[in-house]
Write a protein that holds these residues in place. Structure first.
Motif, short mmCIF file in Angstrom:
data_model
loop_
_atom_site.label_atom_id
_atom_site.label_comp_id
_atom_site.label_asym_id
_atom_site.label_seq_id
_atom_site.Cartn_x
_atom_site.Cartn_y
_atom_site.Cartn_z
N UNK A 1 0.88 -1.18 0.00
CA UNK A 1 0.00 0.00 0.00
C UNK A 1 0.92 1.23 0.00
N UNK A 2 0.96 1.95 -1.10
CA UNK A 2 1.88 3.06 -1.29
C UNK A 2 1.07 4.37 -1.26
N UNK A 3 1.38 5.14 -0.23
CA UNK A 3 0.70 6.44 -0.11
C UNK A 3 1.63 7.53 -0.67
N UNK A 4 1.11 8.37 -1.49
CA UNK A 4 1.89 9.44 -2.10
C UNK A 4 1.77 10.68 -1.22
N UNK A 5 2.95 11.16 -0.78
CA UNK A 5 2.99 12.31 0.13
C UNK A 5 3.52 13.54 -0.59
N UNK A 6 3.36 14.57 0.14
CA UNK A 6 3.83 15.84 -0.41
C UNK A 6 5.28 16.05 -0.05
N UNK A 7 5.79 17.07 -0.48
CA UNK A 7 7.17 17.51 -0.62
C UNK A 7 8.05 17.35 0.60
N UNK A 8 8.65 16.46 0.96
CA UNK A 8 9.88 16.36 1.78
C UNK A 8 10.84 15.60 0.88
N UNK B 1 14.98 21.69 10.01
CA UNK B 1 13.78 21.57 10.81
C UNK B 1 13.40 20.14 11.06
N UNK B 2 12.12 20.01 11.16
CA UNK B 2 11.62 18.66 11.46
C UNK B 2 11.91 17.69 10.34
N UNK B 3 12.06 18.23 9.10
CA UNK B 3 12.38 17.31 7.99
C UNK B 3 13.80 16.73 8.11
N UNK C 1 18.07 -4.84 9.78
CA UNK C 1 17.73 -3.75 8.85
C UNK C 1 17.40 -2.50 9.67
N UNK C 2 18.19 -1.42 9.47
CA UNK C 2 17.99 -0.17 10.21
C UNK C 2 17.36 0.87 9.27
N UNK C 3 16.35 1.53 9.79
CA UNK C 3 15.67 2.58 9.01
C UNK C 3 15.77 3.91 9.78
N UNK C 4 16.20 4.94 9.04
CA UNK C 4 16.24 6.30 9.61
C UNK C 4 15.13 7.13 8.96
N UNK C 5 14.25 7.70 9.76
CA UNK C 5 13.07 8.43 9.26
C UNK C 5 13.15 9.87 9.79
N UNK C 6 12.97 10.80 8.85
CA UNK C 6 12.94 12.19 9.30
C UNK C 6 11.53 12.56 9.74
N UNK C 7 11.41 13.85 10.24
CA UNK C 7 10.11 14.28 10.77
C UNK C 7 9.39 15.23 9.80
N UNK C 8 9.86 15.10 8.56
CA UNK C 8 9.21 15.95 7.56
C UNK C 8 7.81 15.45 7.20
N UNK C 9 7.18 16.25 6.39
CA UNK C 9 5.86 15.88 5.92
C UNK C 9 5.87 15.95 4.41
N UNK C 10 5.78 14.79 3.79
CA UNK C 10 5.80 13.46 4.45
C UNK C 10 7.24 13.11 4.91
N UNK C 11 7.38 12.21 5.90
CA UNK C 11 8.73 11.81 6.36
C UNK C 11 9.45 10.98 5.31
N UNK C 12 10.77 11.22 5.26
CA UNK C 12 11.59 10.42 4.35
C UNK C 12 12.48 9.49 5.18
N UNK C 13 12.90 8.44 4.54
CA UNK C 13 13.68 7.42 5.29
C UNK C 13 14.90 6.98 4.49
#
Length: 844
Positions: free
Chosen positions: A224-231, A267-269, A314-326
């Motif tokens: 299930x792939x959700x398309x997010x906005x700009x981060x 920032x949060x991103x 498996x390590x995943x790093x996720x930012x706090x942007x919107x949408x978050x990137x990993x």
């Protein structure tokens, strides 16, 4: 006939294959085979005949885990006994080989069988989750962006576990599968076209995993792939793969690794959070802990190389942007082996007790040794302590035989405490041990042995029948019947051996008590030498011998016995012998017949008149005789030698002593109590000439009678005696006339010639063997009656010195003529008798 030849050829081929394969049989069976499925004809492949498998107890010895197979006792075939699941038995290990040990008895042998369980495609690929949610920013996510997906896992191995992936048709996404020999394959979802959230806000795709089995099995997962906005900047790790090596002995709380990721957004991103998106195997969730803020991975559980040798995180790093990137990276943790497992020793078979005559090389026990560590830590060496008399022989990898290296002796050691020790090659080395108790059974290998090779036994004569003489004992170190000893007399005898020893003594078969069968008589038997044999009850029986020397001690049970006078007639000896026998039978005192002797008037003191001869059948002090004059008591004219028995004059004989003396002589021994015998001696007192004539006639008569009786008998002896008597009388008469003439001449001979010098040397006749000698001794007359060897007559003439000059000497000196008459007459008469009797003695 052809089938039989084929069977023989097949057996030979199997034996050759067995030899070439190093003594190991290999079978393979597919997993999930039904119970009862025949894996292989084990008995036939091991070279056993039909029916021999059950007779020799063909059986399996499994190690560690359940083998799920069994051996048919009737047919000897290897059968499936329960469900075989390769994944449960071996996991991902390939090949899945079960190591079995097969034992047969009579003789005991061990065979090694390797059963390989082959994989079938019975497991479909499985994804970690049925649904995977992804968020992808529009436009900022460039085509070619890669999103890692959790691949599926298949419990099978080989081609059945070779997975391929397909994605449901999409123009925006494709799959990229990367395979590597160093780590697991990596699956990525690749963006092929910019996303437009306004056109398609959510993409639903199906990811299908197919294995390489026939038929192929599949597993699916929904994406299930959700398309997010700009981060548009995703976090980036400084390494895509982190490799860490940890010893399995690492303490909990230890820092394993620190992952580092950066995000150029602000920032949060740009603020990152770390998470473990996947850990393989799943047990790693309890072993590792990831700090979400710092990216530190710490150890929270124990590591065990023998269970799991590597982990993949498996390590995943996720930012706090919107949408978050990993961003993603992989941490590979390799567990290093340390020597934390001691070797283990198992006893698979033990054959006790061991006979003490077992040959060198006999197999006593079968052992199995293993170490869960690997490399040098898992290499094990084994030995036996103490080293004697057993040793180890390697039969296969990890299998040993405890064999006999030296001969056993139950009498020295009846049981052994043996310890099998194993040591691995780690640093420090660890050890394992297993104790065995090996009992030794007895065989009859020791003969009974007496404490002494020769026993000396002293026994008094006249002992009671059944009296115990000694106790003999032989030792047999064997046990039970092999050490039970019985005794018996093994023949021997008296000097000549005319009577066996068993007629005198006997030995108790159980106690070894030696006892007399009859009273012993020293006069009959002094020494008895025989052997006593000791025999054990073993099979075959063994025996030992000991020599017994029985010495009979003398008792004073025989009184002295008088012997007949030397040279006496046979009848006289017979009378004396009967008297002695009667005396011995009567008790301690015996009485003999009367003995006769002659003595001349005027015989000087010390002249031997007769000799009493006696003998005692005893020995030692019991046979040592002494002679005592019992009658007459007081100062008589005769005395008896205390130990010689010679009757001699105590003083010069006088006419007052009478014509005859009767002497009672007692002969005693030195025993306790003393025993005695008596002898009566009648001594006739006669003139010197008569005494000499009587003694000579008696000697000649007895000698001639003895010699004639030995050669011609009683009649010839009497005739010879008469002839010699006539000859003797004639010779005496002639010599007497010659003596008278010489006496007359001496009367008219000048006196000065006689008195002016020493007296003439007088001829002496000594002993009846005819020896002649001269003597210058003073005049002495001696008549000896001491048996055949001592019937001597010796006559000595006196030697007078010349008279001193002067009248005084004339007054004190006897009349010369009287002196000459006395001396000359006596000397001439004695010389005449000597000359007349000596030839007679020589001839007789």
């Amino acid at each position: 006939m052809g089938e039989r030849c084929c069977a023989v050829v097949r057996v030979l081929v199997l034996q050759a294959a067995w030899a070439l394969s190093g003594g190991q049989v290999r079978y393979s069976v597919p997993e999930e085979a039904k119970a009862g499925t025949v894996v292989g004809r084990l008995a036939q492949d091991l070279g056993l005949e039909a029916g021999e498998a059950e007779a020799r107890r063909l059986r399996l010895v499994a190690q560690g885990r359940r083998a799920s197979v069994e051996v048919s006792g009737a047919s000897g075939a290897l059968l499936v006994s329960s469900r075989l699941d390769r994944e449960e038995l071996c996991g991902k290990s390939a090949p899945c080989a079960l190591r079995l040990e097969v034992l047969v008895e009579r003789p005991l042998r061990v065979f090694h069988v390797q059963l390989e369980v082959t994989d079938i495609n019975d497991n479909a690929p499985i994804f970690p989750a049925a649904r995977k949610n992804l968020s992808i920013a529009e436009w900022t996510t460039l085509p070619g962006s890669r999103f890692p997906l959790e691949g599926a896992s298949d419990a099978d191995i080989g081609a059945n576990a070779q997975l391929s992936y397909t994605l449901s048709p999409s123009e925006h996404f494709s799959l990229d599968l990367q395979r590597s020999q160093e780590y697991r394959e990596s699956l990525f979802l690749v963006l092929t076209k910019h996303l437009d959230r306004e056109t398609i806000p959510v993409h639903r795709l199906v990811l299908t995993a197919s294995d390489g089995g026939r038929p192929s099995l599949t597993g699916t997962m929904e994406l299930v792939i959700s398309v997010l906005d700009a981060n548009d900047n995703a976090p980036q790790f400084n390494q895509s793969v982190y490799k860490v090596q940890l010893p399995e002995s690492t303490d909990e709380g230890t820092l394993v690794a620190r992952v580092n990721a950066t995000d150029p957004d602000l920032g949060s991103n740009g603020e990152l959070m770390f998470s473990a998106s996947n850990i393989f195997p799943e047990q790693g969730l309890k072993v590792f802990l990831l700090n979400a803020k710092t990216g530190e991975i710490r150890l929270t559980g124990p590591l065990d190389y023998e269970d799991i040798r590597s982990y993949e995180i498996q390590i995943e790093a996720i930012d706090k942007g919107t949408p978050p990137l990993s961003g993603h990276c992989k941490v590979l943790v390799e567990v290093l082996d340390v020597n934390d497992n001691a070797p283990e020793v198992w006893v698979t078979s033990l054959s006790v007790p061991v006979p003490e005559d077992a040959s060198v090389g006999t197999v006593v026990a079968l052992l199995s040794v293993s170490d869960r560590d690997s490399g040098a830590n898992g290499r094990v060496r084994c030995w036996v302590w103490p080293a004697s008399p057993f040793g180890l022989e390697a039969t296969f990898a990890g299998s040993y035989s405890l064999v006999l290296r030296e001969a056993l002796d139950r009498e020295r050691v009846s049981e052994y405490e043996v310890e099998v020790r194993a040591e691995d090659g780690g640093a420090p080395a660890l050890r394992g041990r297993r104790g065995l108790r090996v009992a030794v059974s007895d065989v009859n290998d020791n003969a009974p042995a007496f404490a002494q090779a020769v026993y000396t036994v002293l026994a008094r004569e006249n002992n009671a029948a059944g009296a115990e003489l000694a106790r003999l004992w032989a030792r047999d170190p064997d046990e039970a019947g092999n050490g039970r000893v019985s005794y018996s007399v093994w023949e021997g005898g008296v000097g000549g051996g005319w009577r066996p020893a068993s007629s005198y003594v006997s030995v108790d078969a159980e106690s070894g008590r030696l006892w007399a069968l009859q009273p012993l008589d020293y006069e009959e038997l002094q020494v008895l030498q025989f052997e006593v044999r000791a025999v054990d009850a073993g099979e075959p029986p063994l025996c030992g011998n000991a020599t017994v020397q029985l010495f009979v001690l003398d008792e004073n049970d025989n009184a002295p016995a008088l012997l007949p006078p030397a040279g006496s007639a046979p009848e006289a000896g017979g009378v004396a012998g009967e008297a002695a026998a009667a005396a011995a039978a009567a008790g301690s005192v015996s009485v003999s017949g009367t003995l006769w002797a002659w003595a001349a008037w005027g015989a000087p003191a010390g002249q031997v008149v007769a000799k009493i001869r006696a003998v005692d059948a005893d020995s030692g002090y019991n046979a040592w005789l002494r002679y005592e004059l019992w009658e007459p008591r007081g100062k008589g004219p005769f005395r008896v030698g205390l130990y010689s028995g010679e009757v001699s004059t105590a003083r010069a004989l006088e006419e007052a002593d009478g014509p005859r003396q009767r002497l009672l002589i007692v002969v005693r021994d030195h025993g306790e109590p003393a025993r005695s015998a008596t002898a009566t001696l009648s001594v006739s007192l006669v003139e010197a000439a008569e005494a000499a004539l009587a003694a000579a006639a008696g000697s000649s008569s007895s000698s001639s009678r003895s010699a004639a009786g030995a050669e011609m008998g009683a009649g010839a002896a009497s005739a010879a005696t008469n002839v010699w008597l006539v000859v003797a009388i004639c010779a005496v008469s002639s010599l007497f006339l010659l003596a008278v003439v010489l006496y007359g001449a001496s009367r008219w001979a000048p006196r000065a010639a006689v008195l002016s010098g020493p007296g003439p040397t007088t001829l002496v006749c000594a002993s009846e063997v005819g020896s002649w000698s001269y003597s210058q001794r003073h005049s002495r007359s001696l008549c000896v009656a001491d048996g055949a060897g001592k019937s001597d007559l010796m006559v000595f003439s006196p030697n007078f010195p010349p008279p001193p000059p002067g009248p005084a000497a004339k007054d004190t000196q006897p009349e010369p003529s009287a002196l000459l008459d006395t001396v000359s007459g006596t000397a001439l008469l004695a010389s005449t008798l000597c000359l007349s009797l000596c030839p007679f003695s020589l001839i007789s």
